[in-house]
Design an enzyme around this catalytic site. Structure first.
Site, PDB file in Angstrom:
ATOM      1  N   SER A   8      44.140  33.273  35.438  1.00 51.87           N
ATOM      2  CA  SER A   8      42.884  33.314  36.182  1.00 51.87           C
ATOM      3  C   SER A   8      41.720  33.520  35.231  1.00 51.87           C
ATOM      4  O   SER A   8      41.645  34.526  34.519  1.00 51.87           O
ATOM      5  CB  SER A   8      42.918  34.452  37.201  1.00 51.87           C
ATOM      6  OG  SER A   8      41.600  34.663  37.684  1.00 51.87           O
ATOM      7  N   HIS A  31      43.439  28.779  36.848  1.00 55.32           N
ATOM      8  CA  HIS A  31      43.089  29.267  38.182  1.00 55.32           C
ATOM      9  C   HIS A  31      41.624  29.705  38.152  1.00 55.32           C
ATOM     10  O   HIS A  31      41.224  30.517  37.319  1.00 55.32           O
ATOM     11  CB  HIS A  31      44.009  30.438  38.529  1.00 55.32           C
ATOM     12  CG  HIS A  31      43.834  30.994  39.900  1.00 55.32           C
ATOM     13  ND1 HIS A  31      44.454  30.459  41.017  1.00 55.32           N
ATOM     14  CD2 HIS A  31      43.113  32.048  40.346  1.00 55.32           C
ATOM     15  CE1 HIS A  31      44.122  31.170  42.081  1.00 55.32           C
ATOM     16  NE2 HIS A  31      43.307  32.145  41.710  1.00 55.32           N
ATOM     17  N   ASP A  33      38.539  31.322  40.332  1.00 52.33           N
ATOM     18  CA  ASP A  33      38.239  32.105  41.531  1.00 52.33           C
ATOM     19  C   ASP A  33      36.778  31.958  41.920  1.00 52.33           C
ATOM     20  O   ASP A  33      35.893  32.458  41.228  1.00 52.33           O
ATOM     21  CB  ASP A  33      38.560  33.582  41.268  1.00 52.33           C
ATOM     22  CG  ASP A  33      40.055  33.822  41.165  1.00 52.33           C
ATOM     23  OD1 ASP A  33      40.765  33.538  42.146  1.00 52.33           O
ATOM     24  OD2 ASP A  33      40.504  34.273  40.088  1.00 52.33           O
ATOM     25  N   MET A  35      34.005  33.007  44.492  1.00 57.00           N
ATOM     26  CA  MET A  35      33.732  34.052  45.505  1.00 57.00           C
ATOM     27  C   MET A  35      32.261  34.002  45.874  1.00 57.00           C
ATOM     28  O   MET A  35      31.404  33.833  45.011  1.00 57.00           O
ATOM     29  CB  MET A  35      34.051  35.435  44.929  1.00 57.00           C
ATOM     30  CG  MET A  35      35.463  35.584  44.399  1.00 57.00           C
ATOM     31  SD  MET A  35      35.793  37.290  43.945  1.00 57.00           S
ATOM     32  CE  MET A  35      37.337  37.095  43.029  1.00 57.00           C
ATOM     33  N   HIS A  64      40.564  28.399  43.642  1.00 60.34           N
ATOM     34  CA  HIS A  64      40.840  29.354  44.727  1.00 60.34           C
ATOM     35  C   HIS A  64      39.505  29.741  45.358  1.00 60.34           C
ATOM     36  O   HIS A  64      38.740  30.517  44.788  1.00 60.34           O
ATOM     37  CB  HIS A  64      41.556  30.576  44.134  1.00 60.34           C
ATOM     38  CG  HIS A  64      41.891  31.630  45.145  1.00 60.34           C
ATOM     39  ND1 HIS A  64      42.315  32.887  44.789  1.00 60.34           N
ATOM     40  CD2 HIS A  64      41.873  31.623  46.512  1.00 60.34           C
ATOM     41  CE1 HIS A  64      42.535  33.612  45.876  1.00 60.34           C
ATOM     42  NE2 HIS A  64      42.269  32.874  46.933  1.00 60.34           N
ATOM     43  N   MET A  66      37.384  31.696  47.708  1.00 59.58           N
ATOM     44  CA  MET A  66      37.269  32.880  48.566  1.00 59.58           C
ATOM     45  C   MET A  66      35.853  32.865  49.134  1.00 59.58           C
ATOM     46  O   MET A  66      34.993  33.656  48.740  1.00 59.58           O
ATOM     47  CB  MET A  66      37.563  34.147  47.735  1.00 59.58           C
ATOM     48  CG  MET A  66      39.052  34.308  47.442  1.00 59.58           C
ATOM     49  SD  MET A  66      39.365  35.360  46.030  1.00 59.58           S
ATOM     50  CE  MET A  66      39.146  34.160  44.722  1.00 59.58           C
ATOM     51  N   MET A 135      48.347  36.014  48.735  1.00 58.71           N
ATOM     52  CA  MET A 135      47.624  37.052  47.991  1.00 58.71           C
ATOM     53  C   MET A 135      48.473  38.317  47.954  1.00 58.71           C
ATOM     54  O   MET A 135      48.962  38.774  49.001  1.00 58.71           O
ATOM     55  CB  MET A 135      46.286  37.379  48.665  1.00 58.71           C
ATOM     56  CG  MET A 135      45.205  36.330  48.536  1.00 58.71           C
ATOM     57  SD  MET A 135      44.764  35.867  46.867  1.00 58.71           S
ATOM     58  CE  MET A 135      44.264  37.421  46.129  1.00 58.71           C
ATOM     59  N   GLY A 140      39.159  39.534  45.913  1.00 57.21           N
ATOM     60  CA  GLY A 140      37.805  39.980  45.569  1.00 57.21           C
ATOM     61  C   GLY A 140      37.645  40.432  44.129  1.00 57.21           C
ATOM     62  O   GLY A 140      36.577  40.248  43.550  1.00 57.21           O
ATOM     63  N   PHE A 141      38.695  40.987  43.562  1.00 55.27           N
ATOM     64  CA  PHE A 141      38.556  41.533  42.211  1.00 55.27           C
ATOM     65  C   PHE A 141      39.846  41.345  41.421  1.00 55.27           C
ATOM     66  O   PHE A 141      40.932  41.393  42.000  1.00 55.27           O
ATOM     67  CB  PHE A 141      38.217  43.032  42.274  1.00 55.27           C
ATOM     68  CG  PHE A 141      36.923  43.294  42.991  1.00 55.27           C
ATOM     69  CD1 PHE A 141      35.708  43.227  42.323  1.00 55.27           C
ATOM     70  CD2 PHE A 141      36.924  43.562  44.356  1.00 55.27           C
ATOM     71  CE1 PHE A 141      34.509  43.434  43.002  1.00 55.27           C
ATOM     72  CE2 PHE A 141      35.733  43.769  45.047  1.00 55.27           C
ATOM     73  CZ  PHE A 141      34.519  43.706  44.367  1.00 55.27           C
ATOM     74  N   GLY A 142      39.701  41.199  40.103  1.00 47.69           N
ATOM     75  CA  GLY A 142      40.864  41.185  39.217  1.00 47.69           C
ATOM     76  C   GLY A 142      41.287  42.619  38.928  1.00 47.69           C
ATOM     77  O   GLY A 142      40.576  43.577  39.248  1.00 47.69           O
ATOM     78  N   GLY A 143      42.452  42.752  38.334  1.00 51.01           N
ATOM     79  CA  GLY A 143      42.891  44.059  37.850  1.00 51.01           C
ATOM     80  C   GLY A 143      43.348  45.044  38.909  1.00 51.01           C
ATOM     81  O   GLY A 143      43.435  46.241  38.632  1.00 51.01           O
ATOM     82  N   ASP A 173      49.210  35.591  43.826  1.00 51.28           N
ATOM     83  CA  ASP A 173      47.960  35.894  43.122  1.00 51.28           C
ATOM     84  C   ASP A 173      47.566  37.341  43.394  1.00 51.28           C
ATOM     85  O   ASP A 173      47.360  37.722  44.548  1.00 51.28           O
ATOM     86  CB  ASP A 173      46.877  34.927  43.634  1.00 51.28           C
ATOM     87  CG  ASP A 173      45.528  35.115  42.954  1.00 51.28           C
ATOM     88  OD1 ASP A 173      45.440  35.852  41.954  1.00 51.28           O
ATOM     89  OD2 ASP A 173      44.551  34.503  43.444  1.00 51.28           O
ATOM     90  N   GLY A 175      47.656  41.106  40.747  1.00 47.73           N
ATOM     91  CA  GLY A 175      48.524  42.127  40.172  1.00 47.73           C
ATOM     92  C   GLY A 175      49.817  41.575  39.591  1.00 47.73           C
ATOM     93  O   GLY A 175      50.783  42.325  39.408  1.00 47.73           O
ATOM     94  N   GLY A 195      45.592  37.190  35.813  1.00 45.73           N
ATOM     95  CA  GLY A 195      44.284  37.336  35.191  1.00 45.73           C
ATOM     96  C   GLY A 195      44.314  38.379  34.106  1.00 45.73           C
ATOM     97  O   GLY A 195      44.428  38.074  32.908  1.00 45.73           O
ATOM     98  N   SER A 196      44.267  39.649  34.519  1.00 39.00           N
ATOM     99  CA  SER A 196      44.210  40.719  33.519  1.00 39.00           C
ATOM    100  C   SER A 196      45.466  40.761  32.649  1.00 39.00           C
ATOM    101  O   SER A 196      45.385  41.085  31.462  1.00 39.00           O
ATOM    102  CB  SER A 196      43.960  42.061  34.201  1.00 39.00           C
ATOM    103  OG  SER A 196      44.794  42.219  35.314  1.00 39.00           O
TER     104      SER A 196
HETATM  105  C1  DX5 Z   1      41.486  38.162  43.099  1.00 37.95           C
HETATM  106  C2  DX5 Z   1      41.655  36.789  42.516  1.00 37.95           C
HETATM  107  C3  DX5 Z   1      42.671  36.717  41.452  1.00 37.95           C
HETATM  108  C4  DX5 Z   1      42.408  37.595  40.266  1.00 37.95           C
HETATM  109  C5  DX5 Z   1      43.745  38.070  39.797  1.00 37.95           C
HETATM  110  O1  DX5 Z   1      40.778  38.083  44.292  1.00 37.95           O
HETATM  111  O2  DX5 Z   1      42.008  35.849  43.500  1.00 37.95           O
HETATM  112  O3  DX5 Z   1      42.923  35.378  41.042  1.00 37.95           O
HETATM  113  O4  DX5 Z   1      41.757  36.974  39.204  1.00 37.95           O
HETATM  114  O5  DX5 Z   1      43.563  39.009  38.792  1.00 37.95           O
HETATM  115  P1  DX5 Z   1      44.749  39.954  38.327  1.00 37.95           P
HETATM  116  O6  DX5 Z   1      45.840  39.075  37.802  1.00 37.95           O
HETATM  117  O7  DX5 Z   1      44.109  40.776  37.266  1.00 37.95           O
HETATM  118  O8  DX5 Z   1      45.177  40.762  39.520  1.00 37.95           O
HETATM  119 ZN    ZN Z   2      42.671  33.872  42.763  1.00 39.48          ZN
END
Ligand code: DX5
Ligand code: ZN
Length: 219
Positions: A8, A31, A33, A35, A64, A66, A135, A140-143, A173, A175, A195-196
């Site tokens: 991501s 990927h 994202d 938003m 993706h 959102m 999901m 909404g957020f990575g990590g 997608d 964690g 992502g992270s």
């Molecule tokens: C979250 C995104 C993900 C995000 C995943 O809403 O859809 O794609 O980047 O990040 P990680 O892998 O860090 O959870």
């Molecule tokens: Zn995503």
């Protein structure tokens, strides 16, 4: 089973996207994202950035969305050359029409489900889709921390896909990491967003390779 890792870009350095992409040649796809600060609280990027990314990489773009009103906005991402466009079914007004619009615009059509959205009401839509995205965090957020409560839904979705003939990809997608990817693969996922876990690694490309081999041994 062939396993795909789509890092991501949300966790990449947005000021240096081209070099970040060049640093992950092992990625199966990228990927992206999108938003809108309405469907989710966060705001990231949109069509102009996707068009710019399209120009610098031949990699498969896994968009993706959102966003609210994907019925209106999603086909433009297919027209911009993205190979796969995912809309959230909670935001779509006419998901069958939207999936058909995406396919006629030349992209694969994919449907995403938030953690609390069940797959069963949408089982009859599977024939219109190329991928389902489950999901494993609230979007909404990575990590964020992986939600184990999504695993039974991954399993049930994999079973429904098998009944339709099995050509629909099943993506997870949120964690996804060395700690959680095996659980997802064992439950039936075959496409993994990270992502992270990828961009936070000392060697992002080596991490992709290692996540893929973990998934292949578990799946
Ligand atoms: C979250 C995104 C993900 C995000 C995943 O809403 O859809 O794609 O980047 O990040 P990680 O892998 O860090 O959870
Ligand atoms: Zn995503």
């Amino acid at each position: 089973m062939e396993m795909r890792i789509n890092p991501s870009l949300l966790s990449a350095d947005f000021a240096n996207l081209q070099s970040e992409i060049e640093g992950i040649p092992s990625a199966d796809g990228l990927h992206v994202d999108v938003m809108d600060n309405h469907f989710v609280p966060n705001l990231t990027l949109g069509l102009p950035v996707v068009e710019a990314v399209r120009k610098v990489t031949p990699k498969l773009l896994d968009i993706h969305l959102m966003i609210n009103d994907p019925d209106r906005w999603a086909p433009a991402y297919a027209e911009a050359g993205a190979e796969s466009v995912t809309f959230h079914v909670e935001a779509a007004t006419a998901p069958v029409k939207l999936a058909r619009d995406l396919r006629s615009a030349g992209a694969k059509a994919a449907m995403a489900l938030r953690p609390a959205t069940p797959i069963e009401p949408y089982a009859d839509l599977l024939g219109e889709l190329d991928m389902v995205l489950i999901m494993t965090v609230e979007p909404g957020f990575g990590g964020q921390k992986f939600l184990d409560l999504c695993l039974p839904k991954i399993r049930r979705t994999a079973e429904l896909i098998k009944k339709t003939g099995g050509t629909i990809a099943l993506e997870v997608d949120g964690g996804v990491s060395a700690e959680t990817i095996e659980r997802c693969a064992e439950a039936g996922a075959n496409t993994f967003v990270a992502g992270s876990a990828v961009f936070g690694a000392d060697d992002p490309d080596a991490m992709i390779y290692s996540l893929r081999s973990q998934a292949e041994s578990a799946g």
